[in-house]
Design an enzyme around this catalytic site. Structure first.
Site, PDB file in Angstrom:
ATOM      1  N   ARG A   5     -15.230  12.335   8.935  1.00 27.32           N
ATOM      2  CA  ARG A   5     -13.996  13.011   9.366  1.00 27.32           C
ATOM      3  C   ARG A   5     -13.646  14.153   8.424  1.00 27.32           C
ATOM      4  NH1 ARG A   5     -10.184   8.397   8.825  1.00 27.32           N
ATOM      5  NH2 ARG A   5      -8.590   9.946   9.221  1.00 27.32           N
TER       6      ARG A   5
ATOM      7  N   ASP B 273     -15.512   2.219   7.549  1.00 23.70           N
ATOM      8  CA  ASP B 273     -14.465   3.175   7.194  1.00 23.70           C
ATOM      9  C   ASP B 273     -14.989   4.208   6.213  1.00 23.70           C
ATOM     10  OD1 ASP B 273     -11.662   4.182   6.937  1.00 23.70           O
ATOM     11  OD2 ASP B 273     -11.998   3.510   4.880  1.00 23.70           O
TER      12      ASP B 273
ATOM     13  N   SER C 167      -7.764   3.260   9.420  1.00 22.14           N
ATOM     14  CA  SER C 167      -8.531   3.333   8.169  1.00 22.14           C
ATOM     15  C   SER C 167      -7.796   2.589   7.046  1.00 22.14           C
ATOM     16  CB  SER C 167      -8.730   4.812   7.809  1.00 22.14           C
ATOM     17  OG  SER C 167      -9.123   4.974   6.472  1.00 22.14           O
TER      18      SER C 167
ATOM     19  N   HIS D 119       0.845  -1.193   0.000  1.00 21.58           N
ATOM     20  CA  HIS D 119       0.000   0.000   0.000  1.00 21.58           C
ATOM     21  C   HIS D 119       0.874   1.234   0.000  1.00 21.58           C
ATOM     22  CE1 HIS D 119      -3.390   2.631   0.710  1.00 21.58           C
ATOM     23  NE2 HIS D 119      -2.619   3.287   1.553  1.00 21.58           N
TER      24      HIS D 119
ATOM     25  N   LYS E  94      -8.668  -1.564   5.351  1.00 19.18           N
ATOM     26  CA  LYS E  94      -8.944  -1.871   3.947  1.00 19.18           C
ATOM     27  C   LYS E  94      -8.029  -2.965   3.413  1.00 19.18           C
ATOM     28  CE  LYS E  94      -9.174   2.634   3.434  1.00 19.18           C
ATOM     29  NZ  LYS E  94      -9.483   4.030   3.212  1.00 19.18           N
TER      30      LYS E  94
HETATM   31  N1  URA Z   1      -6.371   7.496   3.538  1.00 13.50           N
HETATM   32  C1  URA Z   1      -7.231   6.619   4.070  1.00 13.50           C
HETATM   33  O1  URA Z   1      -7.522   5.584   3.472  1.00 13.50           O
HETATM   34  N2  URA Z   1      -7.756   6.883   5.276  1.00 13.50           N
HETATM   35  C2  URA Z   1      -7.470   7.987   5.973  1.00 13.50           C
HETATM   36  O2  URA Z   1      -7.983   8.155   7.049  1.00 13.50           O
HETATM   37  C3  URA Z   1      -6.592   8.917   5.392  1.00 13.50           C
HETATM   38  C4  URA Z   1      -6.049   8.640   4.171  1.00 13.50           C
END
Ligand code: URA
Ligand code: CA
Length: 433
Positions: free
Chosen positions: A168, A161, A183, A82, A187
């Site tokens: 947020r 999320d 977060s 990632h 994923k």
């Molecule tokens: N990227 C994400 O996937 N989540 C966040 O909270 C910030 C950046």
């Protein structure tokens, strides 16, 4: 359990129990807890932080809020990579075939991009016929046969999320390291990763602008991963200027092909070898990073990385002949050179602004609804530290419209020259395990 008590507890700096975290994540996902209570909680988290246990519990509660991809039928350790995002970041396109060629299973779930350029799927669609709409079974079969396949994002991955991130975004609570880290990790874990290599960018073009913040985010994610049983490590890499030369979809596919041939830009090649070596080690296909790197170098030199890329493209309907004839990909109608107005050395290339310039050409999406132009983009001809003579091209602009004055203005404003010699920035700022 009452949400108000959970908010109060966090407000007072007391650690939340796993059940309390699950309660608010589930309640928020199913709509029984309203936005205003979750806003209050995320703001309390912003100020009070989260302990290691809380971060792991939040991550797993978000993973469990939706579908989890089951990759058990794929042989081997599934290592995902990632990147925290950057400009002209072509690493995914290179790394997939590269590590697959040494036997690491790459089962990639990918999305479309928002911003500078498209996501991995958009980029690959520059190859005629390529598609990611494949059934799960076909996906698993392809990874077992070719070691690599890409599938489109499942609709119901980490719904908690999705809702939290959107909230947020409008409550000034994005910039919280525990919330960002959980977060991102949720994923990756929901997508089925057994092990994770993180590429955390630092510098002007990155989410985290300072090295200190980047290290803190990297170590937060590494600890979450390791605490929930996924072997995780992070590389901190430079994003003070765009990576490689190409920014744009077809242009980046071409750059990835060059890199897989061993003829790519130096920084992109080095970053791919670094990240790739760690992926190979986590997949237990080599004992040390040195051995892993040798294997990667080998598959570049003997052409098998490129062969893997061709097989991957044709297995998903793509015309693999573009690998030998990249001009078959969408081509822009016009090319313009951005000429240096003076002699000097390149001292700054403001990555996110250069990304915005590419977006003005149509290489990226301004909103989810915009369509992208796969042919257009930018090729940097100089990088930080390079010497420039007046009239030299700094950038080639690939455009489908003739008036690129706005793009040129943006580029001139964000590529700085000085009279003194400048050294090239360090590419790898550290590793966190
Ligand atoms: N990227 C994400 O996937 N989540 C966040 O909270 C910030 C950046
Ligand atoms: Ca690039």
């Amino acid at each position: 359990m009452r949400m108000v008590d959970i908010i109060e507890k966090k407000r007072d700096g007391i650690e939340l129990a796993k059940e309390e975290i699950q309660f608010f994540v589930n309640g928020y996902t199913n709509g029984s807890i309203p936005d205003y209570q979750v806003s209050a909680l995320t703001m309390a988290i912003f100020f009070k932080g989260m302990t290691e246990n809380e971060r792991a519990d939040l991550t797993m509660a978000m993973v469990e809020s939706g579908d989890q991809i089951d990759l058990k039928k794929i042989e081997g350790i599934k290592v995902d990579k990632h990147s925290t995002g950057g400009v002209g970041d072509t690493t995914t396109l290179v790394l997939g075939p590269l590590v697959a060629a040494v036997g690491v299973p790459v089962a990639k779930m990918s999305g479309r991009g928002l911003g500078h350029t498209g996501g991995t799927i958009d980029k690959l669609e520059a190859v005629e016929g390529f598609h990611v709409e494949i059934e799960n079974e076909e996906f698993i079969k392809l990874v077992n046969e070719n070691k690599i396949a890409v599938i489109g994002q499942s609709g119901n991955l980490t719904p908690a999320d999705k809702k939290l991130y959107a909230l947020r975004d409008v409550t000034a609570t994005v910039d919280s390291i525990p919330l960002i880290a959980s977060s991102i990790m949720s994923k990756k874990i929901a997508a089925g990763a057994d092990a994770i290599v993180l590429d955390v960018k630092t510098g002007a073009g990155a989410f985290m602008k300072t090295l200190e913040d980047s290290k803190e985010l990297a170590s937060a994610m590494v600890r979450i991963g390791n605490n929930v049983g996924r072997n995780t490590m992070a590389v901190i890499s430079d994003m003070s200027q765009p990576l490689g030369f190409a920014i744009g979809n077809a242009l980046e596919v071409k750059e990835a092909i060059d890199t897989l041939k061993g003829e790519g830009p130096e920084d992109l090649t080095e970053l791919c070898l670094t990240l790739g070596s760690h992926m190979v080690v986590l997949a237990k296909k080599a004992a040390t990073v040195e051995e892993a790197r040798e294997k990667l170098q080998q598959v570049i030199n003997d052409g098998s990385a490129l062969e893997t890329f061709k097989t991957f493209l044709s297995s998903q309907g793509g015309d693999a002949s573009v690998v030998d004839q990249p001009e078959k990909m969408p081509q822009a109608k016009y090319q313009f050179e951005l000429e240096a107005k003076e002699d000097g050395f390149v001292s700054e290339i403001v990555a996110d602004e250069i990304g915005t310039a590419a977006m003005l050409l149509g290489a990226g999406r301004a909103t989810k609804e915009s369509t992208i132009d796969l042919a257009v983009g930018l090729m940097l001809r100089k990088k930080i530290g390079d010497e420039v003579k007046r009239g030299d091209s700094l950038v080639t602009i690939y455009s489908n419209f003739e008036d690129v004055s706005e793009v040129k203005e943006k580029l001139y404003a964000n590529i700085m020259l000085t009279s003194e010699k400048v050294s090239a920035p360090v590419l790898i700022h550290g590793e966190i395990t």
